[in-house]
Every structure is written in structure tokens, then in C-alpha cells.
Write a protein that holds these residues in place. Structure first.
Motif, PDB file in Angstrom:
ATOM      1  N   UNK A 154       0.797  -1.222   0.000  1.00 17.86           N
ATOM      2  CA  UNK A 154       0.000   0.000   0.000  1.00 17.86           C
ATOM      3  C   UNK A 154       0.826   1.266   0.000  1.00 17.86           C
ATOM      4  N   UNK A 155       2.114   1.150   0.331  1.00 17.50           N
ATOM      5  CA  UNK A 155       2.998   2.316   0.357  1.00 17.50           C
ATOM      6  C   UNK A 155       3.731   2.538  -0.963  1.00 17.50           C
ATOM      7  N   UNK A 156       3.545   1.647  -1.920  1.00 16.32           N
ATOM      8  CA  UNK A 156       4.225   1.790  -3.212  1.00 16.32           C
ATOM      9  C   UNK A 156       3.706   3.020  -3.955  1.00 16.32           C
ATOM     10  N   UNK A 157       4.543   3.651  -4.761  1.00 17.40           N
ATOM     11  CA  UNK A 157       4.128   4.891  -5.445  1.00 17.40           C
ATOM     12  C   UNK A 157       3.131   4.625  -6.569  1.00 17.40           C
ATOM     13  N   UNK A 158       2.414   5.676  -6.949  1.00 15.65           N
ATOM     14  CA  UNK A 158       1.526   5.612  -8.107  1.00 15.65           C
ATOM     15  C   UNK A 158       0.137   5.097  -7.837  1.00 15.65           C
ATOM     16  N   UNK A 159      -0.214   4.901  -6.562  1.00 17.67           N
ATOM     17  CA  UNK A 159      -1.569   4.410  -6.278  1.00 17.67           C
ATOM     18  C   UNK A 159      -2.610   5.468  -6.578  1.00 17.67           C
ATOM     19  N   UNK A 160      -2.306   6.724  -6.232  1.00 17.97           N
ATOM     20  CA  UNK A 160      -3.222   7.839  -6.446  1.00 17.97           C
ATOM     21  C   UNK A 160      -2.434   8.991  -7.038  1.00 17.97           C
ATOM     22  N   UNK A 179       3.024  -1.628 -16.315  1.00 19.52           N
ATOM     23  CA  UNK A 179       4.054  -1.069 -15.440  1.00 19.52           C
ATOM     24  C   UNK A 179       3.710  -1.307 -13.967  1.00 19.52           C
ATOM     25  N   UNK A 180       2.446  -1.171 -13.624  1.00 19.12           N
ATOM     26  CA  UNK A 180       2.037  -1.406 -12.242  1.00 19.12           C
ATOM     27  C   UNK A 180       2.229  -2.866 -11.856  1.00 19.12           C
TER      28      UNK A 180
END
Length: 309
Positions: A154-160, A179-180
Motif C-alpha cells: 500500500x505504500x508503493x508509489x503511483x496508487x493515487x 508497469x504497475x
């Protein structure tokens, strides 16, 4: 409309930090203990750790509810995902570390955020232990490790991303598509080894904490824990222990997580985001007056505001 993970507020962050600090101290303290310390009774600490862990997990849930209004729908989703994860764990138990539940935890943490993910990982491991008969002194460590594993996704970049410039366009800064999946696969691969490292550290200390390994290896300790030795020396033995005993198991877990994420991860991400969107955990209800109310129309309307995509 884009899907926002359940956000972390100050109360949630405080509760998560408290849980993590207590867990790290409980797991790692034997490395810094004196030779006369009763590290062989470290397994007896498990009930106390479990007793401290449960109220702290409840505190994380309460803090999340207080910060972002997580309601019964979110709790229901937590229960469903935990049940599915618990059911997946026995499918690969005892088979070269092939545990499909890890891939579900990665994707769930990605969609639902770190706070929700930590609670989900811990609850899932608790439920699976009850289901498989795996209740023992190692269970609190497994719950903490799985909570950290899911929270990390949940801390990975690009979620929002940032709001789009115009309606109907995609939010800027979000990471989607292939990519995700590659990013989640890389995280799942590395985190699978990290999970094995944390859980093996507890077992390594409790199983060999008597120092018997030192005599069996000419006083050098071999690959076993030696109470009172410098932490650097014991960590070197621990790395050798991991390579000699659990590398193959952790590798199987990591490879399966990567394969499942790349093959069916996209479909499951869409399903989770669709369910989260319909649950609408963070909908904001606003009231606005009409400039020119029509004849017979109420003097106000109610709007449910969604995050634009």
C-alpha cells in the motif's frame, strides 16, 4: 472515477508505528541480550506478544475509522478478503513454499492502502492459523510479518495521482497497466524473502538459543544463534542459516507471487477497484442550494462527490 486507497491519518500512523516498534523489539531483542539472558524461553513471550498485538490491531482499525470514516462496508470487505486469503494458504502448504495467499495480499494492499493492508495481513494470518491448525508461539510473528508485507504494497508509489486537468481525463501520476504489475511483482518477490527472514529469525533464536550450536561447531557457533555474541556475528550466522535452510522455500513463494501477479493480477486489480468504487468508502456528501429553484422543487439537492478519473 478513480479509486483512492483508505487513507492514513495521524491516529492510524501512530497506531501502526506503535505496533511495528513493539513487534520489532519483541522479535529482535535476543540479538542484543547478554549471554546469561534466558533467550531459550523466548517462545514463552508469544502469549504476551499476542496479548499486546490484538488490542493494537483493534486500535489501528479504530484509528482508521476515526480518520477516514471506514464503515461497515469496509469491515465486510476486510472479512471477505481475510477469508479468501485464509482459504488460499492451505493450497500450497508444505509444497516448496508455494503459497498463493501472498499474491492476494500484495494486490489488496495496493488497492486498499497501507493501514487497511496491515490489518488485513494480520487478520488473514490469524484466520489461516486457526484453519490449518498452525496456532503456536510463532503465530504473533507471522501476523506481524504478514501485516508489514501487505502494508508495504500500500505504500508503493503511483496508487493515487493528482486530480486531472479536465473531467473525463486520467488522474496524473497514477501507475496502471503493465508497469504497475511489474512493480507489484518486483515488490512481491523481494517482500516474500523479507517475510521469510522475519519469521525465520524468531525460529532461529528459539530453536538454537541454548548455545548448543556453538559447541557443535568448535565454539564458532556454526549457523546457530549464540547468546551474548556480538550482533554482527550472530547476523552473519543467521544469513548462513537462511541460505542453508529456507532459501528454496522463500524462492518458491517469491516466484509464485510473481507468476500470479503477472498472469491474473490485472484482472484481480480491476475487480478489487470496482468493489472499492461501489463500496465508496470515502464518499463526501455535500449540500448546495439552487440558484433558481424550480416550482415544486425542494430548496436544496444532495450531491455525492466522487474522485474524478
Amino acid at each position: 472515477m478513480s479509486v483512492r486507497p483508505v487513507r492514513l491519518g495521524p491516529r492510524s500512523v501512530t497506531a501502526l508505528l506503535l505496533v511495528s516498534v513493539i513487534g520489532l523489539i519483541a522479535i529482535c531483542w535476543p540479538l542484543f541480550a547478554d549471554a546469561d539472558s534466558a533467550v531459550t524461553t523466548h517462545a514463552a513471550d508469544a502469549p504476551w506478544l499476542f496479548a499486546a498485538l490484538l488490542p493494537l490491531l483493534i486500535a489501528v482499525v479504530v484509528a482508521t475509522i476515526a480518520d477516514c470514516g471506514m464503515d461497515a462496508k469496509a469491515v465486510a470487505m476486510l472479512g471477505v478478503l481475510a477469508a479468501v486469503g485464509a482459504a488460499l494458504r492451505p493450497l500450497g502448504a508444505g509444497t516448496a513454499g508455494l503459497e498463493p495467499m501472498f499474491f492476494l495480499m500484495v494486490l489488496s494492499g495496493r488497492v486498499l492502502g497501507p493501514g487497511f493492508g496491515f490489518v488485513l495481513g494480520s487478520v488473514t494470518m490469524f484466520a489461516s492459523a486457526l484453519l490449518t491448525g498452525g496456532v503456536g508461539p510463532w503465530m504473533p510473528t507471522q501476523m506481524l510479518a504478514m501485516g508489514w508485507f501487505t502494508m508495504g504494497a500500500g505504500l508503493l508509489p503511483g496508487a493515487v495521482g493528482t486530480p486531472p486537468a479536465r473531467a473525463g481525463s486520467k488522474a496524473r501520476g497514477t501507475l496502471r497497466g503493465r508497469a504497475e504489475l511489474v512493480m507489484l511483482s518486483a515488490y512481491g518477490f523481494a517482500a516474500a524473502f523479507a517475510y521469510g527472514t522475519v519469521t525465520n529469525l524468531y525460529g532461529w533464536v528459539t530453536l538454537s538459543g541454548g548455545g548448543g550450536g556453538g559447541e557443535g561447531a568448535g565454539g564458532s557457533g556454526g549457523i546457530f544463534f549464540v547468546p551474548g555474541d556480538p550482533a554482527s556475528a550472530n547476523l552473519a550466522r543467521f544469513l548462513t542459516f537462511l541460505v542453508a535452510t529456507s532459501l528454496g522455500w522463500d524462492l518458491g513463494r517469491a516466484v509464485l507471487t510473481v507468476v500470479l501477479t503477472l498472469t491474473i493480477g490485472g484482472t484481480l486489480l480491476k475487480a478489487l477497484r470496482r468493489a472499492t468504487r461501489r463500496a465508496n468508502f470515502e464518499a463526501q456528501v455535500t449540500f448546495e442550494g439552487l440558484e433558481r429553484p424550480s416550482t415544486g422543487e425542494a430548496p436544496h439537492r444532495t450531491y455525492v462527490t466522487y474522485e474524478p478519473e
